[in-house]
Scaffold this motif. Structure first.
Motif, short mmCIF file in Angstrom:
data_model
loop_
_atom_site.label_atom_id
_atom_site.label_comp_id
_atom_site.label_asym_id
_atom_site.label_seq_id
_atom_site.Cartn_x
_atom_site.Cartn_y
_atom_site.Cartn_z
N UNK A 1 34.25 5.76 19.70
CA UNK A 1 34.90 5.78 18.10
C UNK A 1 35.02 4.41 17.78
N UNK A 2 35.42 4.41 16.51
CA UNK A 2 35.57 2.99 16.10
C UNK A 2 36.89 3.34 14.83
N UNK A 3 37.97 2.71 14.88
CA UNK A 3 39.19 2.99 13.89
C UNK A 3 39.28 1.59 12.91
N UNK A 4 39.42 1.84 11.83
CA UNK A 4 39.67 1.03 10.70
C UNK A 4 41.10 0.62 10.71
N UNK A 5 41.62 -0.44 10.09
CA UNK A 5 42.93 -0.82 9.72
C UNK A 5 43.64 0.10 9.04
N UNK A 6 42.88 0.84 8.16
CA UNK A 6 43.70 1.95 7.45
C UNK A 6 43.97 3.03 8.13
N UNK B 1 40.86 -6.03 12.81
CA UNK B 1 40.93 -4.99 12.07
C UNK B 1 40.12 -3.61 12.63
N UNK B 2 39.03 -3.79 13.35
CA UNK B 2 38.35 -2.68 13.93
C UNK B 2 38.71 -2.28 15.26
N UNK B 3 39.20 -1.19 15.80
CA UNK B 3 39.57 -1.03 16.98
C UNK B 3 38.60 0.04 17.91
N UNK C 1 41.92 10.08 20.10
CA UNK C 1 42.27 8.53 20.55
C UNK C 1 42.92 7.71 19.55
N UNK C 2 43.02 8.18 18.43
CA UNK C 2 43.81 7.34 17.10
C UNK C 2 44.96 7.10 17.47
N UNK C 3 45.79 8.14 17.70
CA UNK C 3 47.09 7.54 18.23
C UNK C 3 47.56 6.96 19.16
N UNK C 4 46.62 7.05 20.46
CA UNK C 4 46.69 5.99 21.40
C UNK C 4 46.43 4.63 20.94
N UNK C 5 45.16 4.57 20.25
CA UNK C 5 44.86 3.24 19.85
C UNK C 5 46.00 2.51 18.62
N UNK C 6 46.62 3.49 18.03
CA UNK C 6 47.61 3.11 16.94
C UNK C 6 48.80 2.44 17.82
N UNK C 7 49.17 3.13 18.88
CA UNK C 7 50.48 2.36 19.81
C UNK C 7 49.95 0.90 20.45
N UNK C 8 48.49 0.82 20.43
CA UNK C 8 47.98 -0.59 20.97
C UNK C 8 47.97 -1.65 19.81
N UNK C 9 48.29 -1.17 18.59
CA UNK C 9 47.88 -1.93 17.32
C UNK C 9 49.06 -2.51 16.79
N UNK C 10 49.17 -3.62 16.54
CA UNK C 10 50.06 -4.73 15.76
C UNK C 10 49.20 -5.24 14.56
#
Length: 555
Positions: free
Chosen positions: A445-450, A476-478, A461-470
């Motif tokens: 998976x690859x998540x954008x800044x938006x 911009x891409x996780x 996995x989006x919520x988990x990566x969100x908790x890692x994202x400042x």
């Protein structure tokens, strides 16, 4: 202060430590005394890179009073996890005593690139401060400046200035982040074999630290042999030594191993290799004993906090994998060192006067090559070739070279300014880069800044990566790799950093008669709960940005 340097450092010498551990292995657990209303000392022990499966998997081989102190006579959580997706050392250490995930703490990784300049940033780097009596390389960890939140120690020191908060570790981030902004951190110097603080905390070391270092306790382990603790048959559940995927540099990949083999004298290479052996933890715990004794932690009528992060298991698992006999034996060696340390605390502080908590900063992925032999999908994702592929595709589509700047922590950093200067719509560049990443082997998976700044809580996995994202620090891409795949920088060994259970599932163990009760708890909890829980035990409010909850352990 102890009257002589010899007495202060006796337990740091290799022969004395070995004798102490042998004696402790047959010493019955101390009988607890009645607890005070609040503990005089809170001790957090962090085992860097220890998955929970290794604690329970070797339970039948544990000493009576190491990990077993928690499992048999403490309160322990069988299903404790990190909820952030990029599970690395700095991120985990920032969560433990703040209760805040990287989205709030800003500690998104061990290192990352500034999204505006592309320059490297180290999680505890601060060029305004230097190590005391030790060389300070660029990007060295010298202060908690990058930590955006308060810790439990900061809360304690604000309300009780006489309290002491001390963090000790083989790694700078393992000492600095738990100690917070108002504590004091001491870290192991691989160039010299000493422990040092930085000028952020003090202009010069206390005399006891100077004495400890002057005796050169690390040198006592020169040419010492790391031999298996148990007979060969006891390791049948683990992968044998000497596998082609086990890193053979450093101390080699077979036991017994001589630390400092083929070296003429102790030096930077030996001091570095010491950390990848049981003796690195032994030395760190010797320094912790000296801190408890000389700072009189838990012995002055106020509550103190001591955080000890033991780094060696992480180095062992990185080199050999958590499935290896070397990792199995290291877990058992560590268990014996913990037993000796806990019994020292019983005698020095008093068994009813302190609380122990033990956790890890992350788990570990099985080595891909071994996983493949077990019929699993696994592999290595290498940043350099992946960056070239993405940049080539972006150049072909947009006519601009190097729109992808570099990989940064768990993501791909795009050059937003370059895209704007060339008149490109950034969302188009981002979408194209995401599409190319998803074509690469091992990418799940690859998540954008938006997406990361949005409110979707259903996409895996989006919520988990969100908790890692400042967004002020992260790319911009996780990226999330497939299960069994790892971001890899060398041909062998293993790592961590994913949102999968093998990397998020860690010990969360408590012991303290009268403070935490006893028994296994099977409810799923988070390591972010640790800080609010310890706050409840000590009568403090939780750190302001904590996202966890008080587990209410009092019996």
């Amino acid at each position: 202060m102890l009257p002589t340097r010899r007495r202060l450092l006796g337990l740091t010498l290799a022969t004395s430590l070995t004798a102490a551990l042998t004696a402790c292995s047959t010493t019955p657990p101390a009988t607890p005394v009645a607890a005070a209303a609040r503990p005089q000392l809170v001790v957090l022990v962090v085992i860097d890179g220890l998955p929970m499966r290794q604690v329970t998997g070797y339970r039948d081989q544990l000493a009576p009073d190491g990990f077993a102190r928690f499992l048999d006579r403490g309160r322990w959580f069988a299903d404790a996890h990190y909820a952030h997706g990029h599970t690395v050392t700095a991120a985990g250490h920032s969560v433990m005593l703040s209760g805040a995930y990287p989205q709030r703490s800003g500690i998104i990784s061990n290192e990352w690139r500034d999204p505006v300049t592309g320059d490297p940033v180290y999680n505890t780097g601060d060029a305004a401060y230097q190590y005391i009596d030790s060389p300070t390389a660029p990007l060295s960890g010298t202060s908690p400046r990058n930590l955006k939140v308060e810790t439990l120690g900061d809360v304690l020191r604000t309300r009780s200035p006489a309290s002491k908060v001390i963090g000790i570790s083989g790694k700078d981030r393992g000492a600095i982040l738990p100690a917070g902004h108002k504590g004091t951190a001491y870290m192991y110097m691989t160039e010299t074999g000493r422990f040092a603080s930085s000028t952020y905390y003090m202009p010069a070391h206390p005399q006891w630290v100077t004495d400890f270092n002057a005796a050169k306790p690390a040198d006592a382990f020169f040419k010492k042999t790391w031999a298996p603790l148990l007979p060969e048959s006891a390791y049948a559940r683990s992968v044998p030594d000497g596998q082609s995927w086990q890193v053979a540099s450093g101390n080699g990949n077979k036991l017994p191993a001589v630390i400092g083999d083929k070296m003429d004298a102790p030096g930077p290479r030996f001091y570095g290799n010491l950390l990848a052996s049981p003796f690195g933890d032994e030395l760190t715990l010797a320094f912790a004993r000296a801190a408890v004794t000389n700072e009189k932690l838990g012995q002055r009528g106020v509550t103190d906090i001591l955080s000890v992060s033991l780094s060696s298991h992480d180095y062992v698992n990185h080199a050999f994998g958590p499935e290896s006999r070397l990792s199995h034996d290291h877990t058992l060696q560590l268990d014996r060192h913990l037993q000796a340390f806990f019994q020292f605390l019983d005698k020095t502080v008093g068994a009813g006067n302190y609380v122990l908590a033990l956790t890890a900063d992350h788990g570990f992925t099985d080595t891909p090559e071994w996983a493949i032999t077990q019929g699993r999908d696994a592999g290595r994702f290498t940043n350099g070739p992946a960056l070239a592929v993405v940049n080539g595709a972006l150049a072909a589509r947009f006519g601009v070279d190097k729109l992808a700047w570099n990989f940064s922590a768990s993501g791909l950093l795009l050059n937003e300014k370059l895209a704007a200067d060339k008149g490109l719509k950034f969302t188009d560049v981002q979408a194209a880069a995401r599409d190319e990443l998803l074509k690469l082997p091992g990418v799940a998976a690859v998540f954008t800044r938006e997406q990361l700044l949005g409110s979707d809580t259903t996409t895996p996995f989006l919520e988990a990566m969100r908790k890692s994202y400042d967004p002020t620090r992260a790319a911009q891409l996780q990226i999330v790799l497939k299960p069994g795949w790892i971001f890899s920088y060398r041909a062998g060994g293993s790592t961590h950093g994913s949102p999968y259970d093998y990397d998020t599932h860690v010990p969360l163990l408590f012991w303290g008669p009268g403070y935490v009760g006893q028994g296994e708890v099977k409810t799923r909890v988070e390591v972010a709960d640790l800080a609010p829980t310890l706050a409840g035990i000590t009568g403090l409010p939780a750190p302001a940005q904590a996202q966890g909850r008080d587990l209410k352990l009092k019996p």
